[in-house]
Design an enzyme around this catalytic site. Structure first.
Site, PDB file in Angstrom:
ATOM      1  N   SER A 106       0.799  -1.223   0.000  1.00  0.00           N
ATOM      2  CA  SER A 106       0.000   0.000   0.000  1.00  0.00           C
ATOM      3  C   SER A 106       0.834   1.275   0.000  1.00  0.00           C
ATOM      4  O   SER A 106       0.314   2.353  -0.310  1.00  0.00           O
ATOM      5  CB  SER A 106      -0.947   0.021   1.207  1.00  0.00           C
ATOM      6  OG  SER A 106      -0.223   0.193   2.410  1.00  0.00           O
ATOM      7  N   LYS A 133       0.402   4.622   6.785  1.00  0.00           N
ATOM      8  CA  LYS A 133      -0.085   5.497   5.714  1.00  0.00           C
ATOM      9  C   LYS A 133       0.603   6.855   5.853  1.00  0.00           C
ATOM     10  O   LYS A 133       1.307   7.131   6.816  1.00  0.00           O
ATOM     11  CB  LYS A 133      -1.606   5.692   5.792  1.00  0.00           C
ATOM     12  CG  LYS A 133      -2.436   4.417   5.829  1.00  0.00           C
ATOM     13  CD  LYS A 133      -2.373   3.613   4.547  1.00  0.00           C
ATOM     14  CE  LYS A 133      -3.203   2.332   4.635  1.00  0.00           C
ATOM     15  NZ  LYS A 133      -2.984   1.440   3.479  1.00  0.00           N
TER      16      LYS A 133
END
Length: 253
Positions: A71, A140
């Site tokens: 990701s 993230k």
């Protein structure tokens, strides 16, 4: 011939018991411990000190994690090992662009099947000698801070923060991101996060779309700021938060 006292063969021979300055028999000097036992003792002390220092470091300063997914490509590759600075946001404020590790308290990750615990691995992770492999954390990039108005997208397909469009050099250049419209204002005490591999990151966008409000991450759940890639050796580097990308972003109203 008779011997003169004090000059005979036994006057200073091996049969005489040595005396101290007070006239009492002197105690024999203790032989210093050495050999294998002494070496093992020193190794044990070194290991004990190393474990204590490692535990202190991973509790208050830095903690190791490994990257289980794609990701954050290209910034982070799958199976990278990273060090996370625990002082941020505990003792210093987060900045837009920071890469953060946070606990999955909202159920973003799928439930894992039960596995047999490995006591040795768990112990080494606990003291900080192995990276955390619990898979109960996510990583993230911070796009919106408390109070920020984050929108996707403007006419040029740029994300805007407080009206300022972002040029994002950290986004995976191998794929053109598929726009996923959203318009959010980040509540106090939370952040809005997105993965660098936009087409392969189930981040704040997806969870807010499924249930409005669930895409915001509480600052209390943030473990720290990812600072360094420590492994593999050919990828060792300090992680950039790209301050130039966010330099034109005004303060939230």
């Amino acid at each position: 011939m008779t011997s003169t006292p004090g000059t005979g063969p036994d006057a200073a021979g091996t049969g005489a018991e040595p005396h101290g300055s007070d006239g009492r028999p002197a105690k024999p000097a203790k032989r210093a411990r050495g050999g294998l036992l002494g070496w093992l003792r020193e190794i044990g002390i070194i290991l004990a000190v190393s474990i204590v220092l490692s535990f202190i470091i991973k509790t208050f300063l830095f903690k190791a994690f490994y990257i289980p997914s794609e990701s954050m490509v290209p910034t982070l590759e799958e199976n990278d090992r990273i060090f996370v600075n625990l002082m941020i946001p505990r003792n210093a404020a987060l900045q837009r662009g920071d890469v953060v590790v946070f606990k999955d308290t909202k159920g973003w990750l799928p439930s894992l099947p039960p596995s047999t615990p490995n006591p040795v691995t768990e112990a080494l992770e606990f003291v900080g000698l192995l990276p955390d492999t619990s898979q109960q954390h996510l990583i993230k990039r911070v796009i919106g801070l408390p109070g920020d108005h984050v929108v996707c997208c403007d006419a040029s397909q740029h994300i805007t923060v407080n009206g300022a469009p972002l040029t994002e050099p950290y986004v995976n250049p191998a794929e053109t991101p598929r726009p996923m419209p959203f318009d959010v204002t980040v509540p106090q005490g939370t952040i809005w996060v997105m993965g660098d591999n936009r087409n392969h990151s189930s981040d704040s966008r997806f969870h807010d779309a499924a249930q409005p409000g669930s895409g915001f991450i509480s600052l209390d759940d943030v473990e720290g700021k990812a600072s360094v890639i420590a492994w593999p050796l050919n990828r060792i580097q300090v992680l950039d938060n790209y301050p130039g990308t966010f330099s034109a972003v005004p303060s939230p109203r």
